[in-house]
Design an enzyme around this catalytic site. Structure first.
Site, mmCIF file in Angstrom:
data_model
loop_
_atom_site.group_PDB
_atom_site.id
_atom_site.type_symbol
_atom_site.label_atom_id
_atom_site.label_comp_id
_atom_site.label_asym_id
_atom_site.label_seq_id
_atom_site.Cartn_x
_atom_site.Cartn_y
_atom_site.Cartn_z
ATOM 1 N N ASP A 143 0.834 -1.198 0.000
ATOM 2 C CA ASP A 143 0.000 0.000 0.000
ATOM 3 C C ASP A 143 0.869 1.247 0.000
ATOM 4 O O ASP A 143 1.974 1.230 -0.546
ATOM 5 C CB ASP A 143 -0.929 -0.042 1.223
ATOM 6 C CG ASP A 143 -2.289 0.563 0.945
ATOM 7 O OD1 ASP A 143 -2.334 1.759 0.624
ATOM 8 O OD2 ASP A 143 -3.302 -0.144 1.042
ATOM 9 N N HIS A 206 -3.830 6.098 3.300
ATOM 10 C CA HIS A 206 -4.499 4.910 2.764
ATOM 11 C C HIS A 206 -3.935 3.624 3.360
ATOM 12 O O HIS A 206 -4.682 2.737 3.818
ATOM 13 C CB HIS A 206 -4.346 4.913 1.242
ATOM 14 C CG HIS A 206 -5.177 3.912 0.515
ATOM 15 N ND1 HIS A 206 -4.793 2.598 0.355
ATOM 16 C CD2 HIS A 206 -6.373 4.033 -0.120
ATOM 17 C CE1 HIS A 206 -5.712 1.946 -0.345
ATOM 18 N NE2 HIS A 206 -6.691 2.799 -0.648
ATOM 19 N N SER A 550 -11.030 -0.517 -1.527
ATOM 20 C CA SER A 550 -9.797 -0.526 -0.732
ATOM 21 C C SER A 550 -10.085 -0.804 0.732
ATOM 22 O O SER A 550 -9.288 -1.427 1.427
ATOM 23 C CB SER A 550 -9.073 0.820 -0.850
ATOM 24 O OG SER A 550 -8.457 0.952 -2.100
#
Length: 765
Positions: A143, A206, A550
C-alpha cells in the site's frame, strides 16, 4: 345566583375530572416511554451551562417543560456531554435531528462498538480466538506505507515476532521504527522517482487505514471529531503487521508491486492484502496475478480490491482465480449532515462535516445569484471555476447544482457549501469547509427558498450517525464479468463498450468473489497529511472515514488470517472456499447480483467451520489456464517455471475446468439455449461422519441437476465428487441473467454456491 352556583359546581367537577384524566394520561404516558441516552459529544468550555442546555433541548423535543423535567434522568457532564431521559420514540427521533446532538440510542446492555463494520458482519470483540496461533499470523499490506505512531499499532503485551519472520524494518524520513505489532516496514521506489526522502512512512493515509482495518489492536473511543465513535479494531488484533510501501504520489508502479510481492513471500507472511487495482491484462502480464501466484505456491492467499468502477458491468479488476477479489458493501451506519433553512425547513444531506456551526443561521445564496458578471464563461449555477464573485460569496453558505463546487467555493471565503446530486447515495465524503450533498429534489427546494426571499439563511449541522438498512453493494464497487482489454486469444468484441478496444474473456468464473464493508469505514490515519489532503485544510486526525473497495479488501484479508489461525494447514483455495461458501446473501439481491456481490457478505465466524471446502491445487490452476487458451510460454511467465505445460497436465473437465466455489455459465450471444456441465469435488473438514444433501434453488427457465444429490463422509479430509448440469433457455426479455444456487447441508453446516447463467453480451448504455 342559582345559575352561578351550578356553573361553579360544574367547573369544580370538570377540574377534578381533568385532574383524574391527567393522572391517567401521565401513567399511560410514562408507560409509553423508555430510557434513551442522548449523546452530544465533547463538553463545552462552560460546563456549568450543560444541565440547562440538556433541559432546554429536551423541552423543545417534548413540547412541555414539566414533562421534560420529569422525563430527564441524569446529565453526564464530567467527561462528556450527554443526558439520559425517558422518551417516546417520536421524541427520540426529534432529538436526533437537533443541532448538536450526535446520536440518540435506547438504553441497553451494550458492548464496546468497533468501527461498526466488524460487529455488523457478526464478529464482535469477544469472538472466539486461537490467540497463540493468531499472534504468529503475519498480514502483509502492499500500500502507501504506514504511520507507526498510530495507537492501532501499539504492541503493549505482545511478545517478539514469530520465528518464521525474515523481514526487515527500514529507516527513512519521519519514520520512527517498528515494534512487536508492526514487525516490518519496507519501501520500494525502484524507479527512483522519490529520491532521498523515500521512506516507509505513510504520507497519504491509505496504507495506515487498510492496515488497521485488517489487524489493528482495539482502540477505545476512536472517532473522527466525535463522528462514528467506538472501538476501532482489526479482525486479528493479536496478529502482526508488515507494511510494504509501493504507492507514491505518482501512483503504484508494477516494478515496485512485484518487488514487494517478492519480499513479502520471502519474509514469511501468511496473507497478502493489496488494495490496488489496474486495467485488466493477460495474467502472464499482470504483476498482481504473477505475484499472487508465487504467493499461492508458498501457501499465501492474496486478497485484492475489485476496483471502484461501478456500477458499470465489466469493470471488475484483479480477476485471477487464485486471488480473492472483494466488492464493497454498506454497513448499517449512515453519516447524515443536515441543513436547516431560515424558513425552518430541515433537509437531510450526506457528507462528513466535522465543523460545529458558530452561528444559529448564516446568509445563504446560490451560484446563480453569486455570478461573476465579468466572467462570461462556465455555469455559475454549478459553481464552476471563475464563475463566482468573491464578494457575493464571502461569509455565506452557497448552494451549487451538481457536485463540483467543493473545489471552488471554499477558496472564495464562503461559510459553507450545499451541493445537489441526482444520484445521491449513502457514501459520505469529507469537505474542507462545512458542507453537505443533498438530493436533486431537495436541491430544487433550496433553490426555491433562496428565490422566495431577499434574506435567505441556512445552517449546516455537524455530521451525526444514524441507522440504515444494509448491506447493499456500494454504487462505486466494480462489477463483473471480466472485461479484459488486450487479453488472451479467446475473446470477442463487446458492442457499446465505451473503452475500445474492449474484449470479453471466456472465463466461466463469477467475480467478485465476496463482499465486505467498504462504505464509511473508520480506521487509523497518518499525521503527515490532513483529513482531506486538500489545500487549506489544517485538520490532522488519528482516525479517518474512507470508502472504497480498498476498505473492503482488508476486511477479507483480516478474516482470512482469522480463519488461518484456526486452520493453519489449509491451502489458500481452502480458506477462500470457506469464506465464500459461508457468506450471507445480501438483503437486496437484484437479478445478476452475483456479478456485483459475488457469493455474498463476509461472515468470518462461520468460515472457521464451513463443513466442506472446494480445494484447488497448483496443477488444477495450470489446467484451467490451458483451457482458457494460454500457451506454455504464457504459463512459464506466470508461474516462473517451464516445468508446467499444457501437454503435461490433466485436461480440465467441465464448462469451467476449475474446482471453484461458485458456478458461472456464459451462453453464446447467438444462442438462447442453456447447456453446461460442471464438475466439483468437496473435502470434509468437519469432525467424524456426516451426510450432506443437495438443495437447489432455481429460477424459471433453468434446470439445475446435481448428481449425486447426497454425499456421505465417514472421516475427516475425505473427498467426494459430484456433477452439476444446467439446462434451459434464457428468457425472451432484455434480461441477461438467471440466478440460482446449490446448498449442501447436514444438520450443522450450510455450504452455499451461487449459480449464474448469463449472456455474453451486455448492454453498457
Amino acid at each position: 345566583m342559582k345559575t352561578s352556583n351550578t356553573l361553579l359546581i360544574f367547573a369544580l367537577c370538570a377540574t377534578l375530572c381533568l385532574d383524574r384524566i391527567a393522572g391517567f394520561n401521565k401513567a399511560y404516558d410514562d408507560h409509553e416511554r423508555q430510557t434513551y441516552i442522548v449523546y452530544m459529544g465533547e463538553l463545552p468550555l462552560d460546563r456549568k451551562s450543560v444541565t440547562n442546555a440538556h433541559h432546554n433541548i429536551l423541552s423543545e423535543a417534548i413540547g412541555d417543560e414539566m414533562v421534560a423535567r420529569r422525563s430527564k434522568i441524569y446529565s453526564y457532564k464530567r467527561s462528556f456531554n450527554a443526558f439520559a431521559a425517558r422518551l417516546k420514540p417520536h421524541e427520540a427521533k426529534l432529538l436526533s435531528e437537533k443541532e448538536g446532538v450526535i446520536s440518540v440510542f435506547p438504553n441497553k446492555v451494550l458492548k464496546l462498538m468497533t468501527t461498526r463494520s466488524w460487529d455488523f458482519i457478526g464478529m464482535p470483540q469477544n469472538v472466539k480466538r486461537n490467540i497463540g496461533v493468531e499472534s504468529d499470523m503475519i498480514v502483509a499490506l502492499l500500500d502507501t506505507g504506514i504511520w507507526p505512531e498510530s495507537p492501532s499499532f501499539n504492541d503493549s503485551g505482545m511478545g517478539p515476532p514469530p520465528r518464521k519472520w525474515k523481514g526487515t524494518c527500514a529507516t527513512g524520513r519521519n519514520f520512527t521504527g517498528c515494534n512487536n505489532k508492526l514487525i516490518g516496514a519496507q519501501y520500494f521506489d525502484l524507479g527512483g522517482s522519490v529520491g532521498p526522502d523515500a521512506s516507509p512512512v505513510d504520507t497519504e493515509g491509505h496504507g495506515t487505514h487498510t492496515a488497521s482495518t485488517a489487524g489493528g489492536v482495539a482502540v477505545e473511543g476512536a472517532s473522527l471529531y466525535g463522528i462514528a465513535k467506538g472501538t476501532a479494531r482489526g479482525a486479528v488484533p493479536s496478529a502482526r503487521i508488515a507494511s510494504y510501501k509501493v504507492c507514491w504520489g505518482n501512483g503504484c508502479q508494477d516494478i515496485d508491486l512485484l518487488a514487494a510481492f517478492d519480499a513479502a513471500i520471502a519474509d514469511g507472511v501468511d496473507v497478502i492484502s493489496v488494495s490496488i487495482g489496474g486495467a485488466g491484462r493477460s495474467f502472464s502480464k499482470d504483476t498482481m496475478a504473477i505475484g499472487a501466484f508465487h504467493g499461492l505456491k508458498k501457501g499465501i492467499l492474496t486478497v485484492c480490491s475489485g476496483g471502484n468502477g461501478g456500477p458499470y458491468p465489466g469493470t471488475i479488476q484483479n480477476v485471477a482465480p487464485w486471488i480473492m477479489t472483494v466488492a464493497a458493501t454498506t454497513i448499517d451506519r449512515k453519516l447524515v449532515t443536515s441543513v436547516k433553512l431560515g424558513s425552518g425547513e430541515n433537509i437531510t444531506g450526506i457528507s462528513i462535516n466535522t465543523y460545529v456551526p458558530k452561528k444559529i443561521l448564516y446568509p445563504l445564496t446560490s451560484g446563480e445569484e453569486a455570478r461573476n458578471s465579468s466572467f462570461p464563461y462556465g455555469e455559475a449555477s454549478e459553481c464552476e471555476q471563475g464563475t463566482l464573485d468573491r464578494v457575493k460569496v464571502k461569509g455565506k453558505i452557497v448552494y451549487c447544482q451538481g457536485s463540483g463546487g467543493d473545489s471552488v467555493v471554499p477558496q472564495l471565503g464562503a461559510a459553507g457549501i450545499i451541493m445537489s446530486d441526482e444520484d445521491l447515495d449513502d457514501i459520505a465524503y469529507a469537505l474542507t469547509r462545512p458542507g453537505t450533498y443533498v438530493s436533486g429534489e431537495d436541491g430544487t427546494r433550496i433553490s426555491k427558498y433562496i428565490n422566495s426571499t431577499r434574506s435567505a439563511q441556512a445552517v449546516i449541522s455537524k455530521t451525526k450517525s444514524t441507522k440504515m438498512a444494509a448491506p447493499t453493494v456500494a454504487s462505486f464497487s466494480s462489477r463483473g464479468p471480466q472485461n479484459l482489454c488486450g487479453n488472451i486469444l479467446k475473446v470477442r468484441s463487446i458492442p457499446h463498450c465505451k473503452m475500445p478496444p474492449c474484449l470479453f474473456a471466456d472465463s466461466e468464473i463469477i467475480q467478485p468473489d465476496i463482499s465486505a464493508p467498504g462504505v464509511n469505514i473508520l480506521a487509523a490515519y497518518t499525521k503527515l497529511t490532513t483529513l482531506t489532503g486538500e489545500e487549506g485544510d489544517a485538520r490532522l486526525v488519528k482516525y479517518n472515514i474512507l470508502s472504497g473497495t480498498s476498505m473492503a479488501c482488508p476486511h477479507v484479508s483480516g478474516a482470512a488470517a482469522y480463519v488461518k489461525s484456526f486452520r493453519p494447514n489449509w491451502s489458500p483455495a481452502a480458506i477462500k472456499s470457506a469464506i465464500m461458501t459461508t457468506s450471507k446473501r445480501l438483503k437486496i439481491t437484484p437479478i445478476g447480483a452475483e456479478l456485483a456481490s459475488g457469493s455474498g457478505q463476509l461472515n468470518p465466524k462461520a468460515a472457521v467451520n464451513p463443513g466442506l471446502i472446494y480445494d484447488i491445487n497448483l496443477v488444477s490452476y495450470i489446467s484451467f489456464l490451458c483451457k482458457e487458451g494460454y500457451q506454455d510460454k504464457d504459463i512459464a511467465l506466470l508461474t516462473g517455471s517451464r516445468k508446467y505445460s499444457c501437454s503435461s497436465v490433466p485436461q480440465a473437465k467441465g464448462a469451467d475446468g476449475l474446482n471453484y466455489p461458485s458456478i458461472h455459465l456464459q451462453v453464446k450471444e447467438d444462442d438462447s439455449d442453456i447447456a453446461g456441465v460442471f464438475y466439483r469435488t468437496v473435502t470434509n473438514v468437519g469432525t467424524g461422519s456426516s451426510t450432506y444433501k443437495a438443495k437447489v434453488t432455481s429460477p424459471d427457465g433453468l434446470s439445475i441437476k446435481v448428481t449425486p444429490n447426497v454425499l456421505t463422509f465417514t472421516r475427516p479430509n475425505q473427498k467426494r465428487s459430484f456433477k452439476v448440469t444446467l439446462e434451459g433457455k434464457l428468457p425472451a426479455i432484455e434480461s441477461w441473467f438467471l440466478s440460482g444456487s446449490l446448498l449442501w447441508t447436514d444438520s450443522k453446516h450450510k455450504v452455499r454456491s451461487p449459480i449464474l447463467v448469463s449472456s455474453e453480451i451486455f448492454d453498457y448504455d
